[in-house]
Design a protein around this motif. Structure first.
Motif, PDB file in Angstrom:
ATOM      1  N   GLN A   1      43.201  51.674  22.781  1.00 30.97           N
ATOM      2  CA  GLN A   1      43.870  50.403  23.723  1.00 30.97           C
ATOM      3  C   GLN A   1      43.728  51.138  25.016  1.00 30.97           C
ATOM      4  N   VAL A   2      43.350  50.134  26.169  1.00 27.30           N
ATOM      5  CA  VAL A   2      43.511  50.326  27.340  1.00 27.30           C
ATOM      6  C   VAL A   2      44.425  49.499  28.144  1.00 27.30           C
ATOM      7  N   GLN A   3      45.069  50.092  29.228  1.00 26.26           N
ATOM      8  CA  GLN A   3      46.215  49.633  29.783  1.00 26.26           C
ATOM      9  C   GLN A   3      45.634  49.358  31.463  1.00 26.26           C
ATOM     10  N   LEU A   4      45.644  48.036  31.807  1.00 22.63           N
ATOM     11  CA  LEU A   4      45.357  47.967  33.120  1.00 22.63           C
ATOM     12  C   LEU A   4      46.652  47.283  33.871  1.00 22.63           C
ATOM     13  N   VAL A   5      46.866  47.866  35.267  1.00 23.92           N
ATOM     14  CA  VAL A   5      47.721  47.701  35.917  1.00 23.92           C
ATOM     15  C   VAL A   5      47.595  47.259  37.437  1.00 23.92           C
ATOM     16  N   GLU A   6      47.779  46.078  37.793  1.00 19.54           N
ATOM     17  CA  GLU A   6      47.356  45.715  39.196  1.00 19.54           C
ATOM     18  C   GLU A   6      48.515  45.705  40.219  1.00 19.54           C
ATOM     19  N   SER A   7      48.011  46.198  41.384  1.00 22.78           N
ATOM     20  CA  SER A   7      49.146  46.128  42.479  1.00 22.78           C
ATOM     21  C   SER A   7      48.443  45.951  43.603  1.00 22.78           C
ATOM     22  N   GLY A   8      49.225  45.688  44.771  1.00 24.66           N
ATOM     23  CA  GLY A   8      48.900  45.494  46.246  1.00 24.66           C
ATOM     24  C   GLY A   8      48.929  44.152  46.596  1.00 24.66           C
ATOM     25  N   GLY A   9      49.364  43.223  45.647  1.00 22.18           N
ATOM     26  CA  GLY A   9      49.662  41.705  45.973  1.00 22.18           C
ATOM     27  C   GLY A   9      50.846  41.678  47.174  1.00 22.18           C
ATOM     28  N   GLY A  10      51.055  40.672  47.710  1.00 26.32           N
ATOM     29  CA  GLY A  10      51.862  40.349  48.475  1.00 26.32           C
ATOM     30  C   GLY A  10      51.699  38.903  49.468  1.00 26.32           C
ATOM     31  N   LEU A  11      52.588  38.856  50.141  1.00 19.88           N
ATOM     32  CA  LEU A  11      52.478  37.722  51.088  1.00 19.88           C
ATOM     33  C   LEU A  11      51.968  38.009  52.405  1.00 19.88           C
ATOM     34  N   VAL A  12      50.648  37.367  52.877  1.00 20.80           N
ATOM     35  CA  VAL A  12      50.121  37.650  54.162  1.00 20.80           C
ATOM     36  C   VAL A  12      49.617  36.183  54.618  1.00 20.80           C
ATOM     37  N   GLN A  13      49.411  36.195  55.955  1.00 20.50           N
ATOM     38  CA  GLN A  13      48.867  34.946  56.708  1.00 20.50           C
ATOM     39  C   GLN A  13      47.393  34.687  56.616  1.00 20.50           C
TER      40      GLN A  13
END
Length: 122
Positions: free
Chosen positions: A1-13
């Motif tokens: 099993q491989v786990q993937l975790v995204e990050s870095g999203g947010g609110l931008v203009q």
């Protein structure tokens, strides 16, 4: 099993830049092709970008070509999506995925992260 975790999203203009990261853990002894997909409310999941196992080949949706860049660092078990010149239509939950080969179809990827929200305001 491989786990993937995204990050870095947010609110931008509109016009801003953002870099998404995808960290792999678990059974990562094999090298996988990686893809980024996105999904906004009321729409189907959409292929955004893909990268081959060693990073020699990349593929992009026409809508993001020239603005988004996918890259990977296999030593760090990381995949990135550099997002420049963001537009409101880029607003979506972004998912990273791992598969045997690069493909535009989501069915070709066996492992998926939980997603990270990107919101681009005008």
């Amino acid at each position: 099993q491989v786990q993937l975790v995204e990050s870095g999203g947010g609110l931008v203009q509109t016009g801003d830049s953002l870099r998404l990261s995808c960290a792999a853990s678990g059974r990562t002894s094999s090298v996988y092709a990686m893809g980024w997909f996105r999904q906004s409310p009321g729409k189907e999941r959409e292929f955004v970008a893909g990268i081959s196992r060693i990073g020699s080949s990349t593929y992009y949706a026409d809508s993001v070509k020239g603005r988004l860049t996918i890259s990977r660092d296999n030593a760090k078990k990381m995949v990135y999506l550099q997002m420049n010149s963001l537009k409101p239509e880029d607003t979506a939950v972004y998912y990273c995925a791992a598969g045997r080969v690069v493909a535009r179809g989501s069915d070709e990827y066996a492992y998926w992260g939980q997603g990270t929200q990107v919101t681009v305001s005008s």
